[in-house]
Design a protein around this motif. Sequence first.
Motif, PDB file in Angstrom:
ATOM      1  N   GLY A 195      20.309  22.160  75.917  1.00  0.00           N
ATOM      2  CA  GLY A 195      21.029  23.009  76.874  1.00  0.00           C
ATOM      3  C   GLY A 195      20.136  23.622  77.940  1.00  0.00           C
ATOM      4  N   GLU A 196      20.781  24.299  78.872  1.00  0.00           N
ATOM      5  CA  GLU A 196      20.137  24.879  80.048  1.00  0.00           C
ATOM      6  C   GLU A 196      19.031  25.874  79.706  1.00  0.00           C
ATOM      7  N   ASP A 197      19.184  26.621  78.616  1.00  0.00           N
ATOM      8  CA  ASP A 197      18.189  27.636  78.251  1.00  0.00           C
ATOM      9  C   ASP A 197      16.894  27.032  77.699  1.00  0.00           C
ATOM     10  N   TYR A 198      16.948  25.786  77.284  1.00  0.00           N
ATOM     11  CA  TYR A 198      15.766  25.164  76.687  1.00  0.00           C
ATOM     12  C   TYR A 198      15.368  23.928  77.494  1.00  0.00           C
ATOM     13  N   LEU A 199      15.590  22.718  76.996  1.00  0.00           N
ATOM     14  CA  LEU A 199      15.126  21.508  77.690  1.00  0.00           C
ATOM     15  C   LEU A 199      15.911  21.171  78.954  1.00  0.00           C
ATOM     16  N   ASP A 200      17.149  21.612  79.041  1.00  0.00           N
ATOM     17  CA  ASP A 200      18.016  21.340  80.195  1.00  0.00           C
ATOM     18  C   ASP A 200      17.991  19.841  80.557  1.00  0.00           C
ATOM     19  N   THR A 201      18.345  19.027  79.566  1.00  0.00           N
ATOM     20  CA  THR A 201      18.251  17.572  79.731  1.00  0.00           C
ATOM     21  C   THR A 201      19.211  17.009  80.771  1.00  0.00           C
ATOM     22  N   ALA A 202      20.269  17.748  81.119  1.00  0.00           N
ATOM     23  CA  ALA A 202      21.174  17.274  82.174  1.00  0.00           C
ATOM     24  C   ALA A 202      20.433  17.190  83.510  1.00  0.00           C
TER      25      ALA A 202
END
Length: 188
Positions: free
Chosen positions: A89-96
């Motif tokens: 998710g956005e708070d961590y790896l933000d893979t998007a």
Amino acid sequence: MKNLTVLALAAALSGAAFAAPETYNLDPNHSFPRFSYNHLGYSVQLSRFDKTSGKVVMDKAARAGSVDIVIDTKSVSTGSALFNEHIQGEDYLDTAKHPTATFKSTKVVFEGDKPAKVEGNLTLKGITKPVTLTVTSFQAMPHPMVKKDAIGANARTTVKRSDFNMGKNAPYVGDEVTIDIAVEAIKE
């Protein structure tokens, strides 16, 4: 006799001086970056990335080299499908927005004939920071199965999540993350 000795020495030195760098491709089935961190003081959690690619270039004669690694951050494996989604998710790896992490060396430091440290730049979540990987083991020898020269290494570094805009829940969830990478690579 003296001329033969000089010729033999010149031939030996010229061979070493002109030894070409050798390129090794990472074996995706045996190259896995792992990361660990303290979880609420209860335990040290260990996860890994399942998809890694890259190249290692070694010039043994010059005691020099380079490392270029790409990690598919969507391949994170925590042991829990729910937590895999959470950490992407956005708070961590933000893979998007950041589907890969990279490490590109700037210098390989040798002790004798083996690499001891790899200095370079780690890019996570679009942020690049210098890191030094300490090589804890290294082996270069013919691969018994594929019948080509191969190398293998383990290396480690520690980074802060907050340096890469992933500091949510710190200090409860440890800010320091230890990164270990096991690499095997086959000569082109």
